[in-house]
Design a protein around this motif. Sequence first.
Motif, PDB file in Angstrom:
ATOM      1  N   ARG A   1       3.759  -5.316  20.533  1.00  0.00           N
ATOM      2  CA  ARG A   1       4.894  -6.243  20.380  1.00  0.00           C
ATOM      3  C   ARG A   1       5.259  -6.491  18.925  1.00  0.00           C
ATOM      4  NH1 ARG A   1       7.590  -9.431  23.554  1.00  0.00           N
ATOM      5  NH2 ARG A   1       7.406 -10.910  21.887  1.00  0.00           N
ATOM      6  N   VAL A  11      -1.071 -16.439  29.623  1.00  0.00           N
ATOM      7  CA  VAL A  11       0.366 -16.223  29.763  1.00  0.00           C
ATOM      8  C   VAL A  11       0.574 -14.910  30.517  1.00  0.00           C
ATOM      9  CG1 VAL A  11       2.508 -15.826  28.481  1.00  0.00           C
ATOM     10  CG2 VAL A  11       0.816 -17.471  27.622  1.00  0.00           C
ATOM     11  N   PRO A  12       1.457 -14.908  31.514  1.00  0.00           N
ATOM     12  CA  PRO A  12       1.722 -13.649  32.221  1.00  0.00           C
ATOM     13  C   PRO A  12       2.168 -12.552  31.253  1.00  0.00           C
ATOM     14  CG  PRO A  12       2.710 -15.483  33.392  1.00  0.00           C
ATOM     15  CD  PRO A  12       2.218 -16.023  32.063  1.00  0.00           C
ATOM     16  N   ALA A  59       4.132 -10.238  31.654  1.00  0.00           N
ATOM     17  CA  ALA A  59       5.579 -10.020  31.726  1.00  0.00           C
ATOM     18  C   ALA A  59       6.312 -10.857  30.673  1.00  0.00           C
ATOM     19  CB  ALA A  59       6.087 -10.350  33.121  1.00  0.00           C
ATOM     20  N   ALA A  60       5.752 -11.991  30.293  1.00  0.00           N
ATOM     21  CA  ALA A  60       6.370 -12.841  29.275  1.00  0.00           C
ATOM     22  C   ALA A  60       6.378 -12.159  27.910  1.00  0.00           C
ATOM     23  CB  ALA A  60       5.640 -14.180  29.185  1.00  0.00           C
ATOM     24  N   TYR A  61       5.524 -11.165  27.729  1.00  0.00           N
ATOM     25  CA  TYR A  61       5.466 -10.410  26.480  1.00  0.00           C
ATOM     26  C   TYR A  61       6.244  -9.100  26.571  1.00  0.00           C
ATOM     27  CZ  TYR A  61       1.800 -13.744  25.482  1.00  0.00           C
ATOM     28  OH  TYR A  61       1.103 -14.903  25.289  1.00  0.00           O
ATOM     29  N   ARG A  79      -2.421 -10.205  36.104  1.00  0.00           N
ATOM     30  CA  ARG A  79      -1.182 -10.463  35.368  1.00  0.00           C
ATOM     31  C   ARG A  79      -1.333 -11.111  34.004  1.00  0.00           C
ATOM     32  NH1 ARG A  79       3.397 -10.327  38.870  1.00  0.00           N
ATOM     33  NH2 ARG A  79       2.732  -9.767  40.962  1.00  0.00           N
ATOM     34  N   THR A  80      -2.546 -11.471  33.616  1.00  0.00           N
ATOM     35  CA  THR A  80      -2.755 -12.100  32.306  1.00  0.00           C
ATOM     36  C   THR A  80      -3.892 -11.377  31.583  1.00  0.00           C
ATOM     37  OG1 THR A  80      -4.425 -13.687  33.056  1.00  0.00           O
ATOM     38  CG2 THR A  80      -2.106 -14.371  33.244  1.00  0.00           C
TER      39      THR A  80
END
Length: 94
Positions: free
Chosen positions: A24, A35-36, A38-40, A71-72
């Motif tokens: 990222r 934090v999931p 997907a949020a990244y 997911r995390t």
Amino acid sequence: MNELAATDRESVCRWLTEHIARHRKADPATIGPDVPLAAYGLDSVLAVTLVADIEERYDLLLEPDTLWEYRTIALLADLVSARLNATTDSPGPG
């Protein structure tokens, strides 16, 4: 014995955090373990890349959809460290 087999959950979590931060181009301090992913911005391409990187680093075989179930970072670190410990605890052949 695989040198990484004795890797604990915290070091797996740290590696995952740093690895995702690199992808990222972000500061690892901004990546939270609960934090999931997907949020990244985790998309299917990054998911496949991350699974392949985990497999290579820790000498594990993961299902392609692993990141959709775990997911995390925290959940993924739990899975990886559990698999590594299961490998370490297994009796060898013979």
